[in-house]
Design an enzyme around this catalytic site. Structure first.
Site, PDB file in Angstrom:
ATOM      1  N   ASP A 197      39.652  20.519  26.862  1.00 53.14           N
ATOM      2  CA  ASP A 197      38.690  20.725  25.771  1.00 53.14           C
ATOM      3  C   ASP A 197      38.368  19.406  25.074  1.00 53.14           C
ATOM      4  O   ASP A 197      39.252  18.578  24.862  1.00 53.14           O
ATOM      5  CB  ASP A 197      39.293  21.642  24.697  1.00 53.14           C
ATOM      6  CG  ASP A 197      39.354  23.105  25.140  1.00 53.14           C
ATOM      7  OD1 ASP A 197      39.032  23.401  26.305  1.00 53.14           O
ATOM      8  OD2 ASP A 197      39.736  23.935  24.293  1.00 53.14           O
ATOM      9  N   ASP A 242      36.439  32.217  30.319  1.00 50.63           N
ATOM     10  CA  ASP A 242      37.620  31.359  30.211  1.00 50.63           C
ATOM     11  C   ASP A 242      38.686  31.787  31.230  1.00 50.63           C
ATOM     12  O   ASP A 242      38.532  32.817  31.898  1.00 50.63           O
ATOM     13  CB  ASP A 242      38.159  31.417  28.772  1.00 50.63           C
ATOM     14  CG  ASP A 242      38.777  30.095  28.338  1.00 50.63           C
ATOM     15  OD1 ASP A 242      39.241  29.330  29.203  1.00 50.63           O
ATOM     16  OD2 ASP A 242      38.807  29.818  27.114  1.00 50.63           O
TER      17      ASP A 242
END
Ligand SMILES: *[C@@H]1O[C@H](CO)[C@@H](O)[C@H](O)[C@H]1NC(C)=O
Ligand SMILES: *[C@@H]1O[C@H](CO)[C@@H](O)[C@H](O)[C@H]1NC(C)=O
Ligand SMILES: *[C@@H]1O[C@H](CO)[C@@H](O)[C@H](O)[C@H]1NC(C)=O
Length: 440
Positions: free
Chosen positions: A229, A169
């Site tokens: 997302d 990430d």
């Protein structure tokens, strides 16, 4: 054979070779770790289970070793593994808040009492692979220790544990150092000598500041997130499709064996999408050559969603060996046409009905720009909404594709008896997806 024809055959042969060379040079730019030659298939916990660490109150759904063991069990027992789903992936919230005395990441001792290595052994014993999660910056997005300053240590730790995939990430990182960080971790993973698939979020975190360098990203990562997302909603899925289509000229050419654009998880089998919308996500993720990482509860999933996720015809499009990402090629009368070139000169066509009122509507197949490969004839197979052989068609076919609101029809087109092999494939080496009559 007359001289003229021979010359023509020669010319097409040469052009076909040129196409092959272009294809091969594309593949050569990928991260050289031999992985993700086809879009990754598996399961990833985030969208469905998020950062649920309350194992006292919710033992069945908290982020703990038993969650991944149960998913691995279900993947073998319920046909997922056989359908091609292979990676069981941990997302954020697995580690302890402290590194150990040697500076290594360690799993939360209460939720992973046997540690990640034992979990990897268990997943491997089922013939599956284990994915883990870390962050290029100071902290993970949920506030656990990040890997900045520890890339080699963490890569070595993951390799020793037998981890097969790293989702890396990009939270808590100076955006100007993103590229450096992602490249350093890529080198650190390589240095371990272990086969670890490398899933990045580099472009997602760089887009707010500048256009990312997709050549460098493809050399560094096996897939990469570009956009927000996914949520368990149709508006989320639509926004991902819109973003992808409006950036397709930049991002789609960088996809190919070894490296893929990642539009995030499949949320099929959860709560937010109607069945038609689930079919749309599945069809379009296949068209986009996207990793197929489900985030749902495989211990309890409705049979229709399961059948859709295991549909071997759609999976065959996703995993097509040509490895080209599809494009949105037309917008007509609140339909979107998406097309993906497949191996053996075939083409997948998806027709999405974006008119979210009324009943099923029809689109004449001739409105699909790629329909021109149906020359002089072609074989058409409908895959969604129902599997149906549509038989031999011609360029003037009056075939009409019927699609429910927010649903998608998915077809494959196989050209028949072209005189010059390689002719159609050549067409797809230089996709000119801009057509005067269609607004993109
Ligand atoms: C490391 O990189 C080299 C050169 O790019 C490559 O040949 C090798 O297979 C890589 N090793 C691993 C484990 O990825
Ligand atoms: C990446 O590695 C280089 C060379 O070791 C180092 O100078 C640089 O600081 C590293 N960057 C990051 C973000 O870790
Ligand atoms: C993008 O990255 C490639 C490969 O690392 C590099 O050769 C190229 O110069 C970069 N392009 C730009 C515009 O920085």
């Amino acid at each position: 054979m007359c001289g003229k024809c021979r010359a023509k055959v020669k010319m097409y042969g040469a052009m076909f070779l040129l196409g092959l060379i272009i294809l091969m040079s594309r593949a050569a730019e990928a991260l050289d770790n031999g992985l993700a030659l086809k879009p990754t298939m598996g399961w990833l916990h985030w969208e469905r289970f998020m950062c649920n660490i309350d194992c006292d109150r919710d033992p069945n759904n908290c982020i703990s070793e038993s969650l991944y063991m149960q998913m691995a069990d279900a993947m073998v027992k319920e046909g997922w593994k056989e359908a091609g789903y292979e990676y069981v992936c941990i997302d954020d919230c697995w580690p302890s808040h402290q590194r150990d005395a040697q500076g290594r990441l360690q799993a939360d001792p209460k939720r992973f009492p046997r540690g990640i290595k034992k979990l990897a052994d268990y997943v491997h014993s089922k013939g599956l692979k284990l994915g883990i999660y870390a962050d290029v910056g100071k902290n993970t997005c949920a506030g656990y220790p990040g890997s900045l300053g520890y890339y080699e240590t963490d890569a070595q730790t993951f390799a020793e544990w037998g981890v097969d995939l790293l989702k890396f990430d990009g939270c808590y990182m100076d955006w100007k150092l993103l590229g450096e960080g992602y490249m350093n971790m890529s080198k650190a993973l390589n240095k371990t000598g272990a086969s670890i698939l490398y899933s990045c979020e580099w472009p997602l975190y760089e887009w707010p500041f500048r256009q990312p360098n997709y050549t460098a990203i493809r050399e560094t990562c096996n897939h990469w997130r570009n956009y927000a997302d996914v949520y368990d909603s149709w508006s989320s899925v639509k926004s991902i499709l819109d973003w992808t289509a409006s950036h397709q000229d930049i991002i789609a050419p960088s996809a190919g064996p070894g490296g893929w654009n990642d539009p995030d998880m499949l949320v099929i089998g959860n709560f937010g999408l109607s069945h038609d919308q689930q079919e749309s996500q599945m069809a379009l993720w296949a068209i986009m050559a996207a990793p197929l990482l489900m985030s749902n509860d495989l211990r309890e999933i409705c049979p229709r969603s399961k059948e859709l996720l295991q549909n071997r015809h759609i999976i065959a499009i996703s995993q097509d060996p040509l490895g080209r990402q599809g494009y949105r090629t037309a917008k007509v009368e609140s339909f979107e046409v998406w097309e993906r070139p497949l191996s053996q000169n075939r083409l997948a066509i998806a027709v999405l009905n974006k008119q979210e009122i009324g009943g099923p509507r029809g689109l004449p197949i001739q409105a699909a720009p790629g329909w021109k490969i149906c020359s002089p004839k072609c074989n058409v197979t409908q895959i969604l909404p129902q599997y149906k052989e549509m038989g031999v068609q011609t360029p003037n076919s009056n075939l009409v594709v019927s699609v429910n609101p927010s649903g998608t029809a998915l077809l494959t087109v196989t050209p028949i008896s072209s005189n010059f092999p390689g002719r159609q494939s050549l067409h797809w080496q230089h996709p000119s997806f801009k057509h005067k009559n269609n607004i993109l």
